[in-house]
Design a protein around this motif. Structure first.
Motif, PDB file in Angstrom:
ATOM      1  N   SER A 177       0.813  -1.219   0.000  1.00 44.12           N
ATOM      2  CA  SER A 177       0.000   0.000   0.000  1.00 44.12           C
ATOM      3  C   SER A 177       0.849   1.272   0.000  1.00 44.12           C
ATOM      4  CB  SER A 177      -0.998   0.006   1.160  1.00 44.12           C
ATOM      5  OG  SER A 177      -0.312   0.003   2.392  1.00 44.12           O
ATOM      6  N   THR A 178       2.148   1.149   0.326  1.00 44.59           N
ATOM      7  CA  THR A 178       3.013   2.325   0.211  1.00 44.59           C
ATOM      8  C   THR A 178       3.319   2.606  -1.269  1.00 44.59           C
ATOM      9  OG1 THR A 178       4.869   0.862   0.634  1.00 44.59           O
ATOM     10  CG2 THR A 178       4.163   2.228   2.456  1.00 44.59           C
ATOM     11  N   SER A 179       3.260   1.581  -2.127  1.00 36.95           N
ATOM     12  CA  SER A 179       3.528   1.753  -3.561  1.00 36.95           C
ATOM     13  C   SER A 179       2.251   1.974  -4.367  1.00 36.95           C
ATOM     14  CB  SER A 179       4.218   0.519  -4.139  1.00 36.95           C
ATOM     15  OG  SER A 179       5.300   0.108  -3.355  1.00 36.95           O
ATOM     16  N   ILE A 180       1.139   1.380  -3.917  1.00 37.19           N
ATOM     17  CA  ILE A 180      -0.121   1.449  -4.680  1.00 37.19           C
ATOM     18  C   ILE A 180      -1.186   2.028  -3.752  1.00 37.19           C
ATOM     19  CG2 ILE A 180      -1.837   0.088  -5.969  1.00 37.19           C
ATOM     20  CD1 ILE A 180       0.464  -2.019  -6.298  1.00 37.19           C
ATOM     21  N   LYS A 181      -1.477   3.307  -3.933  1.00 42.41           N
ATOM     22  CA  LYS A 181      -2.298   4.012  -2.937  1.00 42.41           C
ATOM     23  C   LYS A 181      -3.690   3.413  -2.766  1.00 42.41           C
ATOM     24  CE  LYS A 181      -3.785   7.869  -5.941  1.00 42.41           C
ATOM     25  NZ  LYS A 181      -3.913   7.071  -7.155  1.00 42.41           N
ATOM     26  N   GLU A 182      -4.234   2.838  -3.853  1.00 43.93           N
ATOM     27  CA  GLU A 182      -5.591   2.279  -3.779  1.00 43.93           C
ATOM     28  C   GLU A 182      -5.695   1.126  -2.773  1.00 43.93           C
ATOM     29  OE1 GLU A 182      -3.957   2.939  -6.551  1.00 43.93           O
ATOM     30  OE2 GLU A 182      -5.232   4.109  -7.896  1.00 43.93           O
ATOM     31  N   LEU A 183      -4.582   0.451  -2.528  1.00 44.43           N
ATOM     32  CA  LEU A 183      -4.633  -0.696  -1.605  1.00 44.43           C
ATOM     33  C   LEU A 183      -4.867  -0.263  -0.160  1.00 44.43           C
ATOM     34  CD1 LEU A 183      -1.900  -3.083  -3.061  1.00 44.43           C
ATOM     35  CD2 LEU A 183      -4.375  -3.236  -3.305  1.00 44.43           C
ATOM     36  N   ASN A 184      -4.737   1.042   0.100  1.00 46.89           N
ATOM     37  CA  ASN A 184      -5.067   1.548   1.437  1.00 46.89           C
ATOM     38  C   ASN A 184      -6.551   1.415   1.756  1.00 46.89           C
ATOM     39  OD1 ASN A 184      -2.626   2.710   2.865  1.00 46.89           O
ATOM     40  ND2 ASN A 184      -2.407   3.577   0.805  1.00 46.89           N
ATOM     41  N   LEU A 185      -7.341   1.063   0.753  1.00 43.90           N
ATOM     42  CA  LEU A 185      -8.762   0.788   0.994  1.00 43.90           C
ATOM     43  C   LEU A 185      -8.924  -0.213   2.139  1.00 43.90           C
ATOM     44  CD1 LEU A 185     -11.780   0.890   0.032  1.00 43.90           C
ATOM     45  CD2 LEU A 185     -11.230  -1.042  -1.442  1.00 43.90           C
ATOM     46  N   PHE A 186      -8.065  -1.236   2.137  1.00 47.51           N
ATOM     47  CA  PHE A 186      -8.176  -2.289   3.157  1.00 47.51           C
ATOM     48  C   PHE A 186      -7.632  -1.831   4.505  1.00 47.51           C
ATOM     49  CE2 PHE A 186      -7.999  -4.291  -1.025  1.00 47.51           C
ATOM     50  CZ  PHE A 186      -9.207  -4.964  -1.005  1.00 47.51           C
ATOM     51  N   ASN A 187      -6.910  -0.713   4.498  1.00 47.81           N
ATOM     52  CA  ASN A 187      -6.341  -0.179   5.747  1.00 47.81           C
ATOM     53  C   ASN A 187      -7.235   0.884   6.388  1.00 47.81           C
ATOM     54  OD1 ASN A 187      -4.141  -1.699   4.958  1.00 47.81           O
ATOM     55  ND2 ASN A 187      -2.967   0.044   4.171  1.00 47.81           N
ATOM     56  N   LEU A 188      -8.360   1.209   5.733  1.00 44.64           N
ATOM     57  CA  LEU A 188      -9.251   2.222   6.314  1.00 44.64           C
ATOM     58  C   LEU A 188      -9.796   1.682   7.626  1.00 44.64           C
ATOM     59  CD1 LEU A 188     -11.371   3.511   3.274  1.00 44.64           C
ATOM     60  CD2 LEU A 188      -9.607   4.776   4.533  1.00 44.64           C
ATOM     61  N   PRO A 189      -9.630   2.452   8.715  1.00 43.99           N
ATOM     62  CA  PRO A 189     -10.029   1.919  10.022  1.00 43.99           C
ATOM     63  C   PRO A 189     -11.525   1.621  10.122  1.00 43.99           C
ATOM     64  CG  PRO A 189      -9.259   4.216  10.187  1.00 43.99           C
ATOM     65  CD  PRO A 189      -8.953   3.754   8.807  1.00 43.99           C
ATOM     66  N   PHE A 190     -11.841   0.403  10.554  1.00 38.01           N
ATOM     67  CA  PHE A 190     -13.211  -0.045  10.846  1.00 38.01           C
ATOM     68  C   PHE A 190     -14.136   0.029   9.627  1.00 38.01           C
ATOM     69  CE2 PHE A 190     -11.158   1.564  14.658  1.00 38.01           C
ATOM     70  CZ  PHE A 190     -11.240   0.449  15.468  1.00 38.01           C
ATOM     71  N   PHE A 191     -13.584  -0.153   8.437  1.00 41.35           N
ATOM     72  CA  PHE A 191     -14.381  -0.075   7.203  1.00 41.35           C
ATOM     73  C   PHE A 191     -15.105  -1.395   6.914  1.00 41.35           C
ATOM     74  CE2 PHE A 191     -15.039   0.007   2.601  1.00 41.35           C
ATOM     75  CZ  PHE A 191     -15.436   1.319   2.369  1.00 41.35           C
ATOM     76  N   PHE A 192     -14.443  -2.507   7.216  1.00 40.59           N
ATOM     77  CA  PHE A 192     -15.018  -3.831   6.904  1.00 40.59           C
ATOM     78  C   PHE A 192     -15.509  -4.496   8.183  1.00 40.59           C
ATOM     79  CE2 PHE A 192     -12.015  -2.976   3.509  1.00 40.59           C
ATOM     80  CZ  PHE A 192     -12.723  -3.361   2.378  1.00 40.59           C
ATOM     81  N   PRO A 193     -16.832  -4.642   8.346  1.00 40.94           N
ATOM     82  CA  PRO A 193     -17.312  -5.231   9.598  1.00 40.94           C
ATOM     83  C   PRO A 193     -17.105  -6.745   9.684  1.00 40.94           C
ATOM     84  CG  PRO A 193     -19.162  -4.653   8.193  1.00 40.94           C
ATOM     85  CD  PRO A 193     -17.933  -4.156   7.499  1.00 40.94           C
ATOM     86  N   ASP A 194     -17.132  -7.431   8.556  1.00 38.79           N
ATOM     87  CA  ASP A 194     -17.043  -8.903   8.625  1.00 38.79           C
ATOM     88  C   ASP A 194     -16.621  -9.492   7.275  1.00 38.79           C
ATOM     89  OD1 ASP A 194     -19.307  -8.720   7.021  1.00 38.79           O
ATOM     90  OD2 ASP A 194     -20.686  -8.988   8.693  1.00 38.79           O
ATOM     91  N   TYR A 195     -16.564 -10.814   7.227  1.00 36.47           N
ATOM     92  CA  TYR A 195     -16.093 -11.496   6.006  1.00 36.47           C
ATOM     93  C   TYR A 195     -17.010 -11.279   4.809  1.00 36.47           C
ATOM     94  CZ  TYR A 195     -12.807 -13.970   9.008  1.00 36.47           C
ATOM     95  OH  TYR A 195     -11.815 -14.266   9.879  1.00 36.47           O
ATOM     96  N   LYS A 196     -18.332 -11.194   5.081  1.00 33.79           N
ATOM     97  CA  LYS A 196     -19.265 -10.987   3.966  1.00 33.79           C
ATOM     98  C   LYS A 196     -18.942  -9.673   3.263  1.00 33.79           C
ATOM     99  CE  LYS A 196     -23.474 -12.102   5.740  1.00 33.79           C
ATOM    100  NZ  LYS A 196     -24.861 -11.778   5.928  1.00 33.79           N
ATOM    101  N   ALA A 197     -18.687  -8.662   4.079  1.00 36.64           N
ATOM    102  CA  ALA A 197     -18.355  -7.339   3.537  1.00 36.64           C
ATOM    103  C   ALA A 197     -17.051  -7.408   2.744  1.00 36.64           C
ATOM    104  CB  ALA A 197     -18.230  -6.337   4.686  1.00 36.64           C
ATOM    105  N   LEU A 198     -16.075  -8.078   3.318  1.00 28.10           N
ATOM    106  CA  LEU A 198     -14.780  -8.197   2.641  1.00 28.10           C
ATOM    107  C   LEU A 198     -14.919  -8.935   1.303  1.00 28.10           C
ATOM    108  CD1 LEU A 198     -11.688  -8.054   2.530  1.00 28.10           C
ATOM    109  CD2 LEU A 198     -11.630 -10.132   3.911  1.00 28.10           C
ATOM    110  N   ASP A 199     -15.636 -10.072   1.342  1.00 23.78           N
ATOM    111  CA  ASP A 199     -15.793 -10.872   0.120  1.00 23.78           C
ATOM    112  C   ASP A 199     -16.542 -10.095  -0.964  1.00 23.78           C
ATOM    113  OD1 ASP A 199     -14.481 -12.908   1.370  1.00 23.78           O
ATOM    114  OD2 ASP A 199     -16.287 -14.050   1.881  1.00 23.78           O
ATOM    115  N   SER A 200     -17.504  -9.288  -0.532  1.00 22.74           N
ATOM    116  CA  SER A 200     -18.283  -8.533  -1.528  1.00 22.74           C
ATOM    117  C   SER A 200     -17.374  -7.534  -2.255  1.00 22.74           C
ATOM    118  CB  SER A 200     -19.468  -7.829  -0.882  1.00 22.74           C
ATOM    119  OG  SER A 200     -19.014  -6.714  -0.138  1.00 22.74           O
TER     120      SER A 200
END
Ligand code: X2X
Length: 343
Positions: free
Chosen positions: A101-124
């Motif tokens: 994520s330091t090289s590809i800024k879009e990958l910080n999506l997964f680092n957004l604090p408390f963005f993904f509540p559970d696996y269903k959200a992640l898989d979607s």
């Protein structure tokens, strides 16, 4: 068909073959290098080995992938992994979105604090349109995304006290990966972040240089026996860490179509098996992973919904700043996927 016709057809094929030499086995290297940030004994490292084995079998030994574990291809500096992959030092990677994520800024999506509540959200997100967008972004940068595996939701352990609310984090020295958003999130929560490569982190835990760390439970904390250093665990799902199984585009283009297909299938199989391993025992009714930790004397705090709201409130400015950096459209698309995943 006249002889002339036949000659022309043969000539045509000869010209095509000389101008566009198809990938042939003859151009294959004896060994392909695959980078992994962690050791070979962790499920992540085992997933990479499983992929290498499936490829070797599926190509009758034509493609021989050797795993380079423990960040060995980038001298320990895990945030350099994408750069060495793009350069072709690593032909393949089984990589965390955090380290890239330091090289590809879009990958910080997964680092957004408390963005993904559970696996269903992640898989979607990973299995849907956003996952495909990320695949396209990687492809433009020279790398093919073959499959998504998983490190997991990152939970925090520490040696000082139970952490149930943001106030409890105050002043705790927490080891994080050297990516800006992690430092900012921890600071926003009142903690004292220390960035460190994974290769140095375990010695730091042992020596008490830091009070705590955050990593997935099944994928990392249990295999490294985190209870040797820390007796408190906070289950807060503050960020998630998918793994990407990838190949350098130029390397991929040297393989025959048939072998490319073998590689794609092997990646899907190995990553999906690895993902299932690291998700086990973390969601009711099967909480066996936490039982393992409790048996080792760890005290586990599951944060309440109310406390989650308090953590979200504290990190709002981080989310706002990084949403701009990642790109509003991508974040919004991901948020829609999360919302319609049943949450
Ligand atoms: O360094 C870490 O914490 C690890 C092993 O989880 C990653 O590579 C992101």
């Amino acid at each position: 068909m006249t002889v002339l016709h036949l000659r022309r057809i043969i000539l045509f094929f000869l010209v095509v073959c000389v101008s566009f030499p198809a990938a042939t086995f003859a151009s294959y290297k004896d060994e392909y290098k695959m980078s992994v940030v962690v050791g070979a004994k962790l499920p992540w490292g085992q997933g990479a080995q499983r992929f290498a084995d499936l490829v070797r079998e599926g190509t009758d030994g034509r493609i021989n992938i050797k795993i380079y574990p423990s960040s060995s291809l980038m001298a320990g500096k895990q945030t350099n992994e994408f750069l060495i992959h793009r350069q072709g030092v690593a032909d393949f990677c089984f990589a965390s979105t955090i380290n890239w994520s330091t090289s590809i800024k879009e990958l910080n999506l997964f680092n957004l604090p408390f963005f993904f509540p559970d696996y269903k959200a992640l898989d979607s997100v990973t299995q849907g349109a956003v996952g495909a967008d990320i695949g396209a972004i990687l492809n433009e940068k020279g790398v093919t995304l073959l499959a998504w595996g998983e490190n997991g939701f990152r939970e925090m352990s520490n040696s000082k006290r139970p952490v149930a609310n943001p106030e409890d984090l105050k002043g705790l020295k927490i080891r994080v990966v050297g990516t800006p958003i992690f430092i900012e999130t921890m600071k926003a929560l009142g903690a004292n972040p220390v960035n460190m490569n994974w290769g140095d982190a375990q010695v730091a835990f042992q020596q008490g240089v830091v009070d705590g760390q955050e990593n997935p439970v099944v994928a990392i904390q249990i295999p490294v026996k985190i209870w040797q250093f820390h007796n408190h665990l906070t289950v807060w799902r503050y960020v998630v860490d998918p793994l990407m199984l990838t190949v350098n585009n130029k390397v991929f283009a040297t393989f025959t179509e048939q072998d490319q297909e073998v590689i794609r299938n092997a990646a899907k199989q190995a990553a999906s098996e690895q993902l299932q391993v690291v998700r086990k025992g973390l969601v009711a009714p099967d909480l066996s992973a936490y039982d393992v930790m409790k048996e080792q004397g760890m005290k586990i705090t599951f944060i309440s919904d109310q406390s989650r709201m308090a953590f979200i409130e504290k990190t709002k400015s981080v989310t706002a700043k990084w949403t701009n950096k990642i790109g509003r459209d991508l974040v919004e698309k991901a948020r829609e996927a999360v919302n319609s995943s049943g949450n």
